[in-house]
Design a protein around this motif. Structure first.
Motif, PDB file in Angstrom:
ATOM      1  N   SER A 149     -10.231  -9.857  -2.011  1.00 44.36           N
ATOM      2  CA  SER A 149     -10.472  -8.750  -2.936  1.00 44.36           C
ATOM      3  C   SER A 149     -10.333  -7.400  -2.247  1.00 44.36           C
ATOM      4  O   SER A 149     -10.106  -6.379  -2.899  1.00 44.36           O
ATOM      5  CB  SER A 149     -11.875  -8.874  -3.559  1.00 44.36           C
ATOM      6  OG  SER A 149     -12.890  -8.548  -2.621  1.00 44.36           O
ATOM      7  N   TRP A 155       2.307   1.718  -3.356  1.00 46.37           N
ATOM      8  CA  TRP A 155       1.256   2.185  -4.271  1.00 46.37           C
ATOM      9  C   TRP A 155       1.007   3.666  -4.086  1.00 46.37           C
ATOM     10  O   TRP A 155       0.917   4.442  -5.023  1.00 46.37           O
ATOM     11  CB  TRP A 155      -0.004   1.381  -3.996  1.00 46.37           C
ATOM     12  CG  TRP A 155      -1.187   1.760  -4.844  1.00 46.37           C
ATOM     13  CD1 TRP A 155      -2.300   2.432  -4.453  1.00 46.37           C
ATOM     14  CD2 TRP A 155      -1.392   1.456  -6.225  1.00 46.37           C
ATOM     15  NE1 TRP A 155      -3.169   2.563  -5.483  1.00 46.37           N
ATOM     16  CE2 TRP A 155      -2.647   1.972  -6.588  1.00 46.37           C
ATOM     17  CE3 TRP A 155      -0.625   0.787  -7.175  1.00 46.37           C
ATOM     18  CZ2 TRP A 155      -3.146   1.860  -7.862  1.00 46.37           C
ATOM     19  CZ3 TRP A 155      -1.142   0.674  -8.455  1.00 46.37           C
ATOM     20  CH2 TRP A 155      -2.390   1.208  -8.789  1.00 46.37           C
ATOM     21  N   ARG A 199     -16.496   0.223  -5.563  1.00 46.93           N
ATOM     22  CA  ARG A 199     -15.112  -0.142  -5.830  1.00 46.93           C
ATOM     23  C   ARG A 199     -14.261  -0.009  -4.568  1.00 46.93           C
ATOM     24  O   ARG A 199     -14.572   0.795  -3.691  1.00 46.93           O
ATOM     25  CB  ARG A 199     -14.535   0.745  -6.930  1.00 46.93           C
ATOM     26  CG  ARG A 199     -15.290   0.679  -8.249  1.00 46.93           C
ATOM     27  CD  ARG A 199     -14.771   1.699  -9.251  1.00 46.93           C
ATOM     28  NE  ARG A 199     -14.928   3.062  -8.751  1.00 46.93           N
ATOM     29  CZ  ARG A 199     -14.580   4.146  -9.442  1.00 46.93           C
ATOM     30  NH1 ARG A 199     -14.058   4.019 -10.663  1.00 46.93           N
ATOM     31  NH2 ARG A 199     -14.757   5.356  -8.935  1.00 46.93           N
ATOM     32  N   GLN A 225      -6.176   5.162  -7.718  1.00 46.32           N
ATOM     33  CA  GLN A 225      -7.242   4.687  -8.591  1.00 46.32           C
ATOM     34  C   GLN A 225      -8.030   3.604  -7.873  1.00 46.32           C
ATOM     35  O   GLN A 225      -7.441   2.614  -7.422  1.00 46.32           O
ATOM     36  CB  GLN A 225      -6.675   4.119  -9.897  1.00 46.32           C
ATOM     37  CG  GLN A 225      -5.994   5.149 -10.792  1.00 46.32           C
ATOM     38  CD  GLN A 225      -6.973   6.168 -11.345  1.00 46.32           C
ATOM     39  OE1 GLN A 225      -8.155   5.865 -11.528  1.00 46.32           O
ATOM     40  NE2 GLN A 225      -6.502   7.372 -11.598  1.00 46.32           N
ATOM     41  N   PRO A 226      -9.354   3.770  -7.709  1.00 48.66           N
ATOM     42  CA  PRO A 226     -10.152   2.689  -7.124  1.00 48.66           C
ATOM     43  C   PRO A 226     -10.114   1.453  -8.011  1.00 48.66           C
ATOM     44  O   PRO A 226      -9.881   1.572  -9.216  1.00 48.66           O
ATOM     45  CB  PRO A 226     -11.577   3.265  -7.061  1.00 48.66           C
ATOM     46  CG  PRO A 226     -11.522   4.620  -7.618  1.00 48.66           C
ATOM     47  CD  PRO A 226     -10.160   4.903  -8.141  1.00 48.66           C
ATOM     48  N   ARG A 227     -10.327   0.285  -7.415  1.00 42.85           N
ATOM     49  CA  ARG A 227     -10.308  -0.937  -8.229  1.00 42.85           C
ATOM     50  C   ARG A 227     -11.642  -1.667  -8.108  1.00 42.85           C
ATOM     51  O   ARG A 227     -12.257  -1.715  -7.042  1.00 42.85           O
ATOM     52  CB  ARG A 227      -9.145  -1.841  -7.823  1.00 42.85           C
ATOM     53  CG  ARG A 227      -9.220  -2.447  -6.437  1.00 42.85           C
ATOM     54  CD  ARG A 227      -8.115  -3.485  -6.269  1.00 42.85           C
ATOM     55  NE  ARG A 227      -8.208  -4.193  -5.013  1.00 42.85           N
ATOM     56  CZ  ARG A 227      -7.467  -3.933  -3.947  1.00 42.85           C
ATOM     57  NH1 ARG A 227      -6.588  -2.954  -3.970  1.00 42.85           N
ATOM     58  NH2 ARG A 227      -7.609  -4.655  -2.849  1.00 42.85           N
ATOM     59  N   GLU A 228     -12.057  -2.214  -9.214  1.00 40.66           N
ATOM     60  CA  GLU A 228     -13.308  -2.966  -9.252  1.00 40.66           C
ATOM     61  C   GLU A 228     -13.169  -4.243  -8.427  1.00 40.66           C
ATOM     62  O   GLU A 228     -12.117  -4.895  -8.435  1.00 40.66           O
ATOM     63  CB  GLU A 228     -13.676  -3.330 -10.693  1.00 40.66           C
ATOM     64  CG  GLU A 228     -13.915  -2.149 -11.609  1.00 40.66           C
ATOM     65  CD  GLU A 228     -15.229  -1.439 -11.328  1.00 40.66           C
ATOM     66  OE1 GLU A 228     -16.094  -2.031 -10.629  1.00 40.66           O
ATOM     67  OE2 GLU A 228     -15.387  -0.309 -11.795  1.00 40.66           O
ATOM     68  N   LEU A 229     -14.234  -4.616  -7.736  1.00 41.74           N
ATOM     69  CA  LEU A 229     -14.242  -5.869  -6.990  1.00 41.74           C
ATOM     70  C   LEU A 229     -14.777  -6.995  -7.876  1.00 41.74           C
ATOM     71  O   LEU A 229     -15.684  -6.763  -8.693  1.00 41.74           O
ATOM     72  CB  LEU A 229     -15.125  -5.753  -5.750  1.00 41.74           C
ATOM     73  CG  LEU A 229     -14.699  -4.749  -4.679  1.00 41.74           C
ATOM     74  CD1 LEU A 229     -15.661  -4.818  -3.494  1.00 41.74           C
ATOM     75  CD2 LEU A 229     -13.282  -4.997  -4.221  1.00 41.74           C
ATOM     76  N   SER A 270      -8.056  -7.002   0.208  1.00 44.37           N
ATOM     77  CA  SER A 270      -6.718  -7.055   0.826  1.00 44.37           C
ATOM     78  C   SER A 270      -6.809  -7.231   2.338  1.00 44.37           C
ATOM     79  O   SER A 270      -5.968  -6.720   3.088  1.00 44.37           O
ATOM     80  CB  SER A 270      -5.912  -5.794   0.486  1.00 44.37           C
ATOM     81  OG  SER A 270      -5.737  -5.670  -0.910  1.00 44.37           O
ATOM     82  N   PHE A 286      -6.818   5.273  -2.491  1.00 45.97           N
ATOM     83  CA  PHE A 286      -5.898   4.837  -3.518  1.00 45.97           C
ATOM     84  C   PHE A 286      -5.905   5.851  -4.673  1.00 45.97           C
ATOM     85  O   PHE A 286      -6.932   6.514  -4.911  1.00 45.97           O
ATOM     86  CB  PHE A 286      -6.298   3.466  -4.065  1.00 45.97           C
ATOM     87  CG  PHE A 286      -6.346   2.371  -3.044  1.00 45.97           C
ATOM     88  CD1 PHE A 286      -5.447   2.334  -1.981  1.00 45.97           C
ATOM     89  CD2 PHE A 286      -7.285   1.357  -3.149  1.00 45.97           C
ATOM     90  CE1 PHE A 286      -5.482   1.319  -1.048  1.00 45.97           C
ATOM     91  CE2 PHE A 286      -7.329   0.328  -2.216  1.00 45.97           C
ATOM     92  CZ  PHE A 286      -6.425   0.312  -1.165  1.00 45.97           C
ATOM     93  N   SER A 309       0.832  -1.202   0.000  1.00 47.30           N
ATOM     94  CA  SER A 309       0.000   0.000   0.000  1.00 47.30           C
ATOM     95  C   SER A 309       0.867   1.253   0.000  1.00 47.30           C
ATOM     96  O   SER A 309       0.608   2.208  -0.719  1.00 47.30           O
ATOM     97  CB  SER A 309      -0.910  -0.001   1.233  1.00 47.30           C
ATOM     98  OG  SER A 309      -1.629   1.201   1.317  1.00 47.30           O
TER      99      SER A 309
END
Length: 215
Positions: free
Chosen positions: A153, A26, A188, A46-50, A155, A44, A23
C-alpha cells in the motif's frame, strides 16, 4: 548461473525501478500541489487513502490508521539484524527528530519503524532498537501477510533472502526498500523520500509541512 541472492536483489531493484518510473510519470502528468517549497520530500499531486491495516506496536497495542492522524509521519521498513541500511537510516532520521523536539508534541512529525522480520523481531526487541536511536520513534510489526499488504500500500517492497548453504535457518537476511513513505496528518500516502537521505532537509521539509497545516 545466477546466485539466488543476486537474482532476488535484481528482482527487488527492478520493482523499485518500476515504482520510480511510475512515480516520475505520476509527478510529470499533473501539477504539484500548492504548499511550501520542499527540498527532499516529494509530494504526490493527490494523497491516496491506505487500505485498512493493523500492526502490533512495541507496547503491545495495535497500530491502526486512526493512530497516525494529526501528524506527518515517515515510515521506514527494516529489521533489527540489518547490518547497515537500517541503523544508518534510523540514525539519520534521529538527527531530524532532534530538530523537531521544539515543536509541540501534539503535531510533531513522527517516525515509524516497521520490522519486516517478525520471526526474529519481537515487539519488545523492536521497541528497544528504535528507542536506541530516538525515544520518539514508533516501532511496529505484524505477520508476513499483513506486512506484505502494508508495504504494498506504500509502494515499498521486502523479501527474505536465505543464508548460504549449510547456514542455520535463522541466518537469513532481508532485502527491503530504502525509501521512506510520507503519510499526511490524515494518515494518507502523500509522498516519498528517496535515499540517500539528507537529515537537515528532511527536518526542514517536515517542519514546513507541519506549519502549513496550521495556516
Amino acid at each position: 548461473m545466477f546466485n539466488r541472492s543476486i537474482l532476488i536483489v535484481l528482482v527487488i531493484a527492478l520493482a523499485a525501478g518500476l515504482g520510480l518510473v511510475a512515480s516520475q510519470h505520476w509527478f510529470g502528468a499533473r501539477p504539484a500541489p500548492a504548499g511550501p517549497e520542499l527540498e527532499t520530500v516529494r509530494l504526490f499531486p493527490q494523497p491516496r487513502e491506505l487500505p485498512p491495516f493493523a500492526l502490533q506496536q512495541s507496547d503491545g497495542t495495535q497500530l491502526v490508521p486512526g493512530e497516525l492522524h494529526g501528524h506527518w509521519t515517515l515510515v521506514f521498513l527494516g529489521f533489527t539484524s540489518c547490518p547497515d541500511v537500517c541503523p544508518t537510516t534510523l540514525a539519520e532520521l534521529a538527527q531530524a527528530q532532534k530538530q523537531w523536539e521544539a515543536l509541540p508534541e501534539a503535531r510533531r512529525p513522527r517516525v515509524l519503524f516497521v520490522s519486516v522480520d517478525p520471526e526474529r523481531d519481537t515487539p519488545d526487541r523492536i521497541g528497544e532498537y528504535a528507542a536506541f536511536f530516538h525515544r520518539d520513534t514508533l516501532a511496529a510489526t505484524a505477520d508476513i501477510p499483513s506486512l506484505e499488504a502494508f508495504a504494498r500500500s506504500l509502494s515499498l517492497v521486502f523479501m527474505k533472502v536465505p543464508g548460504p548453504d549449510g547456514a542455520p535457518e535463522d541466518a537469513y537476511t532481508i532485502d527491503h526498500s530504502a525509501a521512506l513513505a510520507v503519510l499526511d496528518p490524515e494518515g494518507r500516502m502523500a509522498g516519498v523520500v528517496q535515499a540517500p537521505l539528507q537529515p537537515a532537509a528532511i527536518a526542514a521539509d517536515l517542519a514546513a509541512l507541519t506549519a502549513a497545516v496550521r495556516q
